[in-house]
Structure formats: structure tokens, C-alpha cells
Design a protein around this motif. Structure first.
Motif: not given
Length: 370
Positions: A203-205, A218, A207-209, A201, A251-254
Motif C-alpha cells: 500500500f502507499t500513502e 486511509v 490508499d484505502v485498505v 508495495k 487494498n481497495y485503491s488497487q
């Protein structure tokens, strides 16, 4: 003995069996087969319902398409099983009994493998889609590979039932598979790395990484061979999963919260009273504005951290309550305006770089020109 003589011998033995057969066994076997045939649909629904309940306890939902397919094939297997039992009870002649058993085994295998063939779509979508991980994986090629495997194993099983020697063919397939595996090492490595990335897990679709500090984008699509990242310049990058598996991925989205850190430079002429008042008002704003995380362990710093050549430096350090970027921009804007307001309130000024130029008279001149 030619084929005609063999066929005649089989019919002759069948006639003898019919003549000496136990009528009661024949009736019981026939009734048993008829009852199972008539009850095949309710029984198959009961079996599939029990299986579905078991999978539900394991937190796995069975698609309706899979339920319908399982009910269809289960009803066929119930009838074939009843015929097997009836044939065993009736004790046909050896040759005829062997032929009947092979035919029934073939029907059962065809039912099983055709069911698996039709279920490849739903089950590969369930496993490859990673719905529980919220990852959408392109799985059409996985379905084709799974169906090819089902066909290959089904043909192998049928030939084994009819005692056809396929050892030579299987040896050839093994040699071919070894050659393909050697030629496709990168593909296999990417497949394994892709499964590892999904299971972890990372990253997911959507997410900004950031990859190894070199690229930020993205996540647009995740496949088992590669991952598509679209940069802020809108150019897609196709990155092999083996590279992602060994890379440092941020992973900036987390993010749970966002950091707000400012160094405020005040002029050196500030008095102690002005500095204390400035700090206290800024700290009160942090505690009462409602913009910052005030939970235990969250950073809440407003302190003088040093002197520079032309300023007294005050540190403001805290974290927002959420990771939303628009909220972070709004919080940062309100903080900047508040800093300007507090500095005016305490009659302090924001320092900025200055230079002092010493203007001297030209050499040989005692006084400036009149």
C-alpha cells in the motif's frame, strides 16, 4: 629518551635528508603536487560527472547537494593523494615519513567521513523516501542514526591510524549493543517488517485498505516502525508494522474495475415472453451503454438464476471500466433507472415480499354479525 631528545633527533635526521636529497626528485614532486592542486576542481568535477552518469544508467538520480559535497571532498582527496605520492618519492626518514603518512591518512579519513556525514541527509532521504515506490517515509531519525554511525566509525578509523588500542572499548560497545538489542526486540521487529511492507508495495500513502476484515481506513503516514491509518470516523490508528506484515491486507485503491451485481426480483405472474424481452433489453443495455467492461474475460451475465417464494430472480453481473467510486455510483444509478424503465415497457412488476392472511369466522358462529 625524553620528548625533547626525540624531537631533536627528528630534526637532525631531516637536516641530513635535506642535505643529501635529490634536487631533481624534490622539484618533480613539488611540480606534481602543484599541478594536482591547481587542477583539483576540474578533475573532481570530471570524476563526479562520471559517477553521476553511472548512477543515471542505474535509474538513480544524484541530488545537487550530493554532487557539490562529492566534488569538495574529491578535490581534497586528490591533493592528499598527490602528497602521498610525493612523500613516497622523496623517501623521508622513517620517523618523519611515518608521521607525515599518518597526518595525510588522518586528513583523508576526515575528508571521507565528513563527506559521508554531510551526505547522510540526501542519501537517507533518497533511500528512505522510496520515491520510486511513491512512499513518503519519515526519515529524520534515520539520518541521526546514520550520522552517529559515521562519527563512530570515523573515530575508530582515526584511532587505528594512530595505533591506539580500542579493542577494550569496542568490546564494551558490543556488550552494550547486545543489551540494547535484547531490550529493543519489538523495535527491531517493527523496523524489519516496515522495510518488508515497503519493498512489497502492499500500500502507499492515500490508499484505502482493510485490515483482517476488522478495520477500514486511509493510509495517512508510513514509517519504519508503524503505519498511521485514519478511519472513516476520522480517528487515527497507529498500527505496528509487525502486525501489518502478518495480516491480510485488502487494498481497495488497487482495484482496476468495480463489480456491478444486482438480483432483480420479478413477480411470479410474468410470462415467458415478458421474461425473454426483459432479459434481452437488459443485455442490450449492458452491451451498448458504454458503462461496462466488454473485454475478453470480463463477466457479462444476464440470466434467470432461480425462484423464491414470491419472485423470479434475474441476475445482472458486470464490471465497470474504471475503479473510480463516483463513476461506480453513477453507473449503478443509471442501471437502476433502466431496470425500472424496462420493467414498465414489458408490463412486468418488481416483486416485493407479501403475506396472505386467511380471515376465518369466530368459533361457534355460523354467520357474521348483521
Amino acid at each position: 629518551m625524553n620528548f625533547g631528545e626525540t624531537l631533536a633527533s627528528v630534526f637532525s635526521r631531516l637536516k641530513t635528508w635535506v642535505f643529501f636529497a635529490d634536487v631533481e626528485d624534490v622539484i618533480l614532486a613539488s611540480v606534481f603536487v602543484v599541478v594536482i592542486f591547481l587542477a583539483r576542481k576540474p578533475l573532481s568535477r570530471l570524476i563526479v560527472k562520471s559517477l553521476n552518469n553511472l548512477m543515471t544508467h542505474l535509474a538513480v538520480s544524484m541530488p545537487d547537494e550530493a554532487k557539490n559535497e562529492l566534488e569538495s571532498k574529491t578535490s581534497i582527496l586528490l591533493v592528499v593523494g598527490a602528497l602521498f605520492i610525493a612523500a613516497d618519492v622523496l623517501q623521508f626518514p622513517v620517523l618523519a615519513g611515518g608521521l607525515i603518512n599518518k597526518v595525510l591518512a588522518s586528513v583523508a579519513l576526515i575528508a571521507v567521513f565528513s563527506g559521508w556525514y554531510n551526505l547522510c541527509g540526501p542519501f537517507v532521504s533518497l533511500l528512505g523516501g522510496y520515491n520510486r515506490l511513491e512512499i513518503n517515509v519519515e526519515s529524520s531519525w534515520m539520518k541521526r542514526a546514520a550520522r552517529f554511525g559515521v562519527i563512530l566509525f570515523g573515530i575508530s578509523a582515526l584511532l587505528t591510524v594512530w595505533k591506539v588500542d580500542i579493542s577494550g572499548a569496542m568490546t564494551g560497545v558490543g556488550v552494550l549493543g547486545a543489551g540494547v538489542a535484547i531490550a529493543a526486540q519489538d523495535l527491531v521487529r517493527n523496523l524489519v517488517a516496515g522495510m518488508n511492507n515497503q519493498s512489497e508495495k502492499r500500500f502507499t500513502e492515500g490508499d484505502v485498505v482493510e485490515i483482517e476484515g476488522n478495520f477500514i481506513g486511509v493510509v495517512e503516514q508510513i514509517d519504519l516502525r508503524s503505519t498511521v491509518l485514519r478511519g472513516f470516523d476520522q480517528i487515527p490508528r497507529y498500527i505496528p508494522n509487525s502486525d501489518l506484515s502478518n495480516a491480510v491486507v485488502l487494498n481497495y485503491s488497487q482495484l482496476r474495475t468495480r463489480r456491478v451485481k444486482k438480483i432483480i426480483s420479478l413477480v411470479l405472474s410474468c410470462t415467458d415472453q415478458q421474461l425473454k424481452g426483459f432479459k434481452q433489453d437488459l443485455r442490450d443495455y449492458m452491451l451498448n451503454s458504454g458503462d461496462y467492461d466488454l473485454s475478453d474475460g470480463a463477466p457479462q451475465y444476464v440470466n434467470i438464476v432461480g425462484l423464491s417464494e414470491n419472485a423470479i430472480e434475474v441476475l445482472f453481473y458486470a464490471r465497470t471500466k474504471t475503479a473510480d467510486y463516483q463513476n461506480f455510483l453513477d453507473v449503478d444509478e443509471r442501471l437502476t433507472l433502466k431496470i425500472l424503465e424496462i420493467s414498465r415497457r414489458h408490463d412486468t412488476a418488481i416483486a416485493y415480499p407479501t403475506q396472505t392472511i386467511d380471515m376465518k369466522s369466530p368459533l361457534g358462529s355460523d354467520r357474521p354479525d348483521a
